[in-house]
Design a protein around this motif. Structure first.
Motif, PDB file in Angstrom:
ATOM      1  N   LYS A   1       0.800  -1.236   0.000  1.00 45.25           N
ATOM      2  CA  LYS A   1       0.000   0.000   0.000  1.00 45.25           C
ATOM      3  C   LYS A   1       0.829   1.281   0.000  1.00 45.25           C
ATOM      4  CE  LYS A   1      -3.754  -2.518   0.451  1.00 45.25           C
ATOM      5  NZ  LYS A   1      -3.882  -3.416  -0.662  1.00 45.25           N
TER       6      LYS A   1
ATOM      7  N   GLU B   1       2.121   4.721  -1.464  1.00 45.86           N
ATOM      8  CA  GLU B   1       1.319   5.751  -2.130  1.00 45.86           C
ATOM      9  C   GLU B   1       2.186   6.617  -3.038  1.00 45.86           C
ATOM     10  OE1 GLU B   1      -0.583   7.840   1.070  1.00 45.86           O
ATOM     11  OE2 GLU B   1      -1.806   6.110   1.624  1.00 45.86           O
ATOM     12  N   ARG B   2       1.510   7.288  -3.972  1.00 54.32           N
ATOM     13  CA  ARG B   2       2.152   8.239  -4.901  1.00 54.32           C
ATOM     14  C   ARG B   2       3.420   7.647  -5.529  1.00 54.32           C
ATOM     15  NH1 ARG B   2       3.475  13.482  -2.458  1.00 54.32           N
ATOM     16  NH2 ARG B   2       3.742  14.072  -4.624  1.00 54.32           N
TER      17      ARG B   2
ATOM     18  N   CYS C   1       8.291   6.395  -3.771  1.00 53.64           N
ATOM     19  CA  CYS C   1       6.946   6.219  -3.217  1.00 53.64           C
ATOM     20  C   CYS C   1       6.911   6.750  -1.793  1.00 53.64           C
ATOM     21  CB  CYS C   1       6.519   4.752  -3.260  1.00 53.64           C
ATOM     22  SG  CYS C   1       7.331   3.715  -2.029  1.00 53.64           S
TER      23      CYS C   1
END
Length: 132
Positions: A36, A38-39, A59
């Protein structure tokens, strides 16, 4: 005839490197997504002469526990699926930024504040950016 053999070997080695890098790249992205992260972005640095690697993968983790989990899982998955260990890794003690260096691909797992501060995407703005 000898030059042709050399050229063929060079082509095969380039193809093998691209294939190996592609599998490594995909494995890293998948590992980040599994935990999980992100970005997620990748910066293609191949056309930048000053770059010391072909790709950065960057990330974010929401907290230090997730940061460590992403870093550990990347290394585990790459070892299991690609048979490679990182050349170097740093930042596990600081709990703000983990760097994992696979020579042609360097992974940066960062907390949001750290990412905002260092602005790697801006620093390497000449690179081609892809979101994942």
């Amino acid at each position: 005839m000898n030059n042709l053999t050399l050229l063929e070997k060079r082509k095969k080695s380039t193809i093998a490197r691209i294939t190996r890098n592609s599998k490594l790249f995909k494995t890293i992205i998948h590992a980040i997504q599994e935990k999980k992260g992100e970005r997620i972005v990748s910066l293609d640095l191949k056309k930048i002469p000053e770059a010391v690697t072909d790709f950065f993968i960057i990330c974010e983790a929401t907290n230090p526990i997730q940061l460590k989990a992403i870093g550990d899982f990347i290394e585990e998955e790459v070892k299991n699926k690609c048979g490679e260990k990182p050349y170097k890794h740093e930042g596990r003690q600081g709990e703000q930024w983990i760097l994992i260096d696979y020579v042609n691909i360097v992974v940066h797992v960062m907390l949001p504040e750290t990412r905002k501060f260092y602005k790697l995407e801006e620093m390497w703005s000449d690179a081609t950016v892809a979101e994942h």
